[in-house]
Write a protein that holds these residues in place. Structure first.
Motif, PDB file in Angstrom:
ATOM      1  N   GLU A   1      10.655   4.690   0.907  1.00 13.57           N
ATOM      2  CA  GLU A   1      11.052   5.774   1.420  1.00 13.57           C
ATOM      3  C   GLU A   1      10.467   7.108   1.050  1.00 13.57           C
ATOM      4  OE1 GLU A   1      15.418   5.270   0.876  1.00 13.57           O
ATOM      5  OE2 GLU A   1      15.287   3.369   2.586  1.00 13.57           O
ATOM      6  N   GLN A   2      10.259   7.219  -0.143  1.00 12.34           N
ATOM      7  CA  GLN A   2       9.763   8.384  -0.821  1.00 12.34           C
ATOM      8  C   GLN A   2       8.364   8.624  -0.121  1.00 12.34           C
ATOM      9  OE1 GLN A   2      10.963  10.408  -3.026  1.00 12.34           O
ATOM     10  NE2 GLN A   2       9.247  11.775  -2.809  1.00 12.34           N
ATOM     11  N   THR A   3       7.431   7.515  -0.038  1.00 12.88           N
ATOM     12  CA  THR A   3       6.159   7.554   0.711  1.00 12.88           C
ATOM     13  C   THR A   3       6.369   8.183   2.160  1.00 12.88           C
ATOM     14  OG1 THR A   3       5.387   5.873  -0.687  1.00 12.88           O
ATOM     15  CG2 THR A   3       4.171   6.420   1.351  1.00 12.88           C
ATOM     16  N   GLN A   4       7.258   7.684   2.912  1.00 10.75           N
ATOM     17  CA  GLN A   4       7.589   8.023   4.179  1.00 10.75           C
ATOM     18  C   GLN A   4       8.048   9.581   4.298  1.00 10.75           C
ATOM     19  OE1 GLN A   4       6.464   5.872   6.680  1.00 10.75           O
ATOM     20  NE2 GLN A   4       5.873   5.017   4.866  1.00 10.75           N
ATOM     21  N   LYS A   5       8.749  10.144   3.331  1.00 12.24           N
ATOM     22  CA  LYS A   5       9.258  11.548   3.157  1.00 12.24           C
ATOM     23  C   LYS A   5       8.192  12.337   2.952  1.00 12.24           C
ATOM     24  CE  LYS A   5      12.576  14.327   0.892  1.00 12.24           C
ATOM     25  NZ  LYS A   5      11.436  15.632   0.542  1.00 12.24           N
ATOM     26  N   ASN A   6       7.206  12.016   1.997  1.00  7.32           N
ATOM     27  CA  ASN A   6       6.137  12.661   1.636  1.00  7.32           C
ATOM     28  C   ASN A   6       5.323  13.013   2.681  1.00  7.32           C
ATOM     29  OD1 ASN A   6       6.956  12.847  -1.030  1.00  7.32           O
ATOM     30  ND2 ASN A   6       5.822  11.398  -1.925  1.00  7.32           N
TER      31      ASN A   6
ATOM     32  N   PHE B   1      -9.997  -0.843 -18.140  1.00  6.73           N
ATOM     33  CA  PHE B   1      -9.356  -0.988 -16.592  1.00  6.73           C
ATOM     34  C   PHE B   1      -7.974  -1.285 -16.892  1.00  6.73           C
ATOM     35  CE2 PHE B   1     -13.870  -1.531 -16.572  1.00  6.73           C
ATOM     36  CZ  PHE B   1     -14.288  -0.783 -15.382  1.00  6.73           C
ATOM     37  N   ILE B   2      -7.119  -0.262 -16.443  1.00  6.77           N
ATOM     38  CA  ILE B   2      -5.685  -0.431 -16.627  1.00  6.77           C
ATOM     39  C   ILE B   2      -5.125  -0.836 -15.281  1.00  6.77           C
ATOM     40  CG2 ILE B   2      -3.570   0.762 -16.874  1.00  6.77           C
ATOM     41  CD1 ILE B   2      -4.991   2.639 -18.906  1.00  6.77           C
ATOM     42  N   PHE B   3      -4.632  -2.049 -15.194  1.00  7.65           N
ATOM     43  CA  PHE B   3      -4.326  -2.627 -14.016  1.00  7.65           C
ATOM     44  C   PHE B   3      -2.772  -2.142 -13.756  1.00  7.65           C
ATOM     45  CE2 PHE B   3      -1.428  -5.551 -11.651  1.00  7.65           C
ATOM     46  CZ  PHE B   3      -2.299  -5.704 -10.413  1.00  7.65           C
ATOM     47  N   LEU B   4      -2.233  -2.087 -12.565  1.00  5.96           N
ATOM     48  CA  LEU B   4      -0.792  -1.415 -12.317  1.00  5.96           C
ATOM     49  C   LEU B   4      -0.365  -2.265 -10.941  1.00  5.96           C
ATOM     50  CD1 LEU B   4      -0.635   2.310 -12.929  1.00  5.96           C
ATOM     51  CD2 LEU B   4       0.639   0.705 -14.101  1.00  5.96           C
ATOM     52  N   ASP B   5       0.658  -2.709 -11.022  1.00  6.51           N
ATOM     53  CA  ASP B   5       1.258  -3.311  -9.730  1.00  6.51           C
ATOM     54  C   ASP B   5       1.781  -2.191  -8.823  1.00  6.51           C
ATOM     55  OD1 ASP B   5       1.340  -6.043 -10.007  1.00  6.51           O
ATOM     56  OD2 ASP B   5       2.962  -6.404 -10.732  1.00  6.51           O
ATOM     57  N   ALA B   6       2.106  -2.535  -7.749  1.00  7.70           N
ATOM     58  CA  ALA B   6       1.992  -1.219  -6.885  1.00  7.70           C
ATOM     59  C   ALA B   6       3.486  -0.583  -7.152  1.00  7.70           C
ATOM     60  CB  ALA B   6       2.180  -1.761  -5.364  1.00  7.70           C
ATOM     61  N   ASP B   7       4.416  -1.650  -7.543  1.00 10.72           N
ATOM     62  CA  ASP B   7       5.847  -0.791  -7.745  1.00 10.72           C
ATOM     63  C   ASP B   7       6.034  -0.338  -9.142  1.00 10.72           C
ATOM     64  OD1 ASP B   7       5.633  -3.523  -8.909  1.00 10.72           O
ATOM     65  OD2 ASP B   7       7.524  -4.117  -8.088  1.00 10.72           O
TER      66      ASP B   7
ATOM     67  N   SER C   1       0.820  -1.082  -0.058  1.00 10.88           N
ATOM     68  CA  SER C   1       0.032   0.167   0.039  1.00 10.88           C
ATOM     69  C   SER C   1       0.945   1.268   0.073  1.00 10.88           C
ATOM     70  CB  SER C   1      -0.989  -0.052   1.142  1.00 10.88           C
ATOM     71  OG  SER C   1      -0.188  -0.138   2.430  1.00 10.88           O
ATOM     72  N   HIS C   2       2.057   1.024   0.642  1.00  9.72           N
ATOM     73  CA  HIS C   2       2.953   2.218   0.566  1.00  9.72           C
ATOM     74  C   HIS C   2       3.654   2.577  -0.802  1.00  9.72           C
ATOM     75  CE1 HIS C   2       2.728   2.541   5.087  1.00  9.72           C
ATOM     76  NE2 HIS C   2       3.087   1.452   5.088  1.00  9.72           N
ATOM     77  N   LEU C   3       3.952   1.476  -1.350  1.00 10.47           N
ATOM     78  CA  LEU C   3       4.410   1.470  -2.842  1.00 10.47           C
ATOM     79  C   LEU C   3       3.418   2.087  -3.693  1.00 10.47           C
ATOM     80  CD1 LEU C   3       6.174  -1.749  -3.215  1.00 10.47           C
ATOM     81  CD2 LEU C   3       7.018   0.335  -2.076  1.00 10.47           C
ATOM     82  N   MET C   4       2.161   1.771  -3.442  1.00 10.58           N
ATOM     83  CA  MET C   4       0.757   2.086  -4.266  1.00 10.58           C
ATOM     84  C   MET C   4       0.684   3.901  -4.183  1.00 10.58           C
ATOM     85  SD  MET C   4      -0.917   0.980  -6.642  1.00 10.58           S
ATOM     86  CE  MET C   4      -1.159   2.063  -7.996  1.00 10.58           C
ATOM     87  N   SER C   5       0.960   3.994  -3.062  1.00 14.31           N
ATOM     88  CA  SER C   5       0.797   5.650  -2.632  1.00 14.31           C
ATOM     89  C   SER C   5       1.980   6.327  -3.436  1.00 14.31           C
ATOM     90  CB  SER C   5       1.178   5.783  -1.123  1.00 14.31           C
ATOM     91  OG  SER C   5       1.150   7.217  -0.743  1.00 14.31           O
ATOM     92  N   ALA C   6       3.178   5.935  -3.484  1.00 13.96           N
ATOM     93  CA  ALA C   6       4.083   6.344  -4.306  1.00 13.96           C
ATOM     94  C   ALA C   6       3.693   6.467  -5.753  1.00 13.96           C
ATOM     95  CB  ALA C   6       5.580   5.839  -3.957  1.00 13.96           C
ATOM     96  N   CYS C   7       3.350   5.588  -6.088  1.00 15.54           N
ATOM     97  CA  CYS C   7       3.209   5.247  -7.547  1.00 15.54           C
ATOM     98  C   CYS C   7       2.003   6.406  -7.821  1.00 15.54           C
ATOM     99  CB  CYS C   7       2.325   3.859  -7.959  1.00 15.54           C
ATOM    100  SG  CYS C   7       1.651   3.550  -9.553  1.00 15.54           S
ATOM    101  N   ILE C   8       1.016   6.656  -7.260  1.00 17.19           N
ATOM    102  CA  ILE C   8      -0.006   7.500  -7.415  1.00 17.19           C
ATOM    103  C   ILE C   8       0.608   8.944  -7.412  1.00 17.19           C
ATOM    104  CG2 ILE C   8      -2.289   8.459  -6.867  1.00 17.19           C
ATOM    105  CD1 ILE C   8      -2.963   5.477  -5.902  1.00 17.19           C
ATOM    106  N   ALA C   9       1.084   9.112  -6.451  1.00 16.61           N
ATOM    107  CA  ALA C   9       2.037  10.438  -6.218  1.00 16.61           C
ATOM    108  C   ALA C   9       2.842  10.775  -7.463  1.00 16.61           C
ATOM    109  CB  ALA C   9       2.727  10.443  -5.005  1.00 16.61           C
ATOM    110  N   SER C  10       3.375   9.800  -7.975  1.00 15.89           N
ATOM    111  CA  SER C  10       4.313  10.204  -9.085  1.00 15.89           C
ATOM    112  C   SER C  10       3.479  10.181 -10.504  1.00 15.89           C
ATOM    113  CB  SER C  10       5.267   8.969  -9.536  1.00 15.89           C
ATOM    114  OG  SER C  10       4.397   7.632  -9.948  1.00 15.89           O
ATOM    115  N   ALA C  11       2.363   9.645 -10.566  1.00 11.44           N
ATOM    116  CA  ALA C  11       1.232   9.858 -11.622  1.00 11.44           C
ATOM    117  C   ALA C  11       0.638  11.283 -11.549  1.00 11.44           C
ATOM    118  CB  ALA C  11       0.177   8.790 -11.478  1.00 11.44           C
TER     119      ALA C  11
END
Length: 266
Positions: free
Chosen positions: A256-261, A79-85, A18-28
């Protein structure tokens, strides 16, 4: 002028992912992507519409097919599937260009029938046997490809058929003694539903998405630059510059990017 198809990105990401998905969405969002993200998860994820994932079987990642049937209850066309990473390094543009005239897009990476392959098997299945299983299940193309299941697109009208096909192949392979992950069934779905598979190969789609399985960006976030993708089976290289990088070797950097954000927002 006809209305443009509606699509969303979606994923299943619980626990650490879930933390990786947060970073993925933030990058998008940082690249200007405005489309909706729907995530089946066990905790809130900023920028996503979250749905409870409950308890589910993680083994072999076949849960992706189960959750696809939940996703297509939502009011979108694709529907576009994305792995969290996954990580967006720039806006992907018209991402639905990848489907062309097909109802699905599965990126096909390595030709399992190519004589220059140096690896003898995929997921423990000899390449000749994998090709034989695909042909027994109806694949007619000269080449038989593998795939990475970190990114794929399905139109709502064929979602149920895609799931049926994928599970049919998995069970046929399992009966033959091979226990694949979701990747071989997904490759089979692509071969069966994409029409011309050769327009969905990595070489024909170098600017959209690619998997950094060799660790070009290992232990760091990817950047928007060209890099060399190494074919998993044959070892030859293709120059790519994908808008979305499946940064399999950068999970800790994403966390780590998620934790920094999170810290910066406090």
């Amino acid at each position: 002028m006809s209305e443009q198809p509606r699509f969303c990105y979606w994923s299943v990401a619980d626990g650490f992912y879930s933390h990786l998905m947060s970073a993925c969405i933030a990058s998008a969002r940082a690249t200007g992507v405005t489309q909706d993200f729907h995530v089946w998860t066990d905790k809130p994820i900023p920028g996503a519409t979250c749905h409870p994932c409950g308890k589910y079987e993680h083994k072999n990642y076949l849960f992706k097919f189960d959750f696809l049937l939940k996703a297509v209850e939502l009011p979108y066309d694709y529907f576009i599937f994305l792995d969290a990473d996954n990580y967006f390094v720039r806006h992907p543009g018209d991402i639905l260009r990848l489907v062309r005239e097909a109802p699905v897009h599965v990126l096909l990476e390595s030709d399992c029938t190519h004589p220059t392959n140096t690896r003898p098997d995929w997921w423990g299945c000899p390449l000749q046997e994998y090709a034989r299983l695909m042909r027994l299940q109806g694949v007619q193309s000269r080449s038989i490809f593998n795939t990475n299941a970190g990114f794929w697109i399905v139109h709502r009208d064929v979602a149920r058929r895609a799931v049926e096909l994928g599970l049919e192949f998995w069970h046929a392979a399992h009966t033959a003694g091979y226990s694949f992950t979701e990747e071989a069934p997904l490759a089979y779905v692509g071969h069966m539903l994409m029409g011309n598979p050769y327009t969905h190969t990595l070489e024909e789609n170098v600017d959209a998405w690619a998997s950094d399985w060799t660790g070009v960006f290992a232990d760091r976030l990817p950047s928007d630059r060209e890099w060399m993708f190494t074919d998993y089976l044959a070892g030859h290289q293709t120059r790519v510059r994908p808008a979305i990088v499946h940064c399999m070797r950068s999970k800790q950097a994403m966390y780590e990017q998620t934790q920094k954000n999170r810290h910066d927002s406090l």
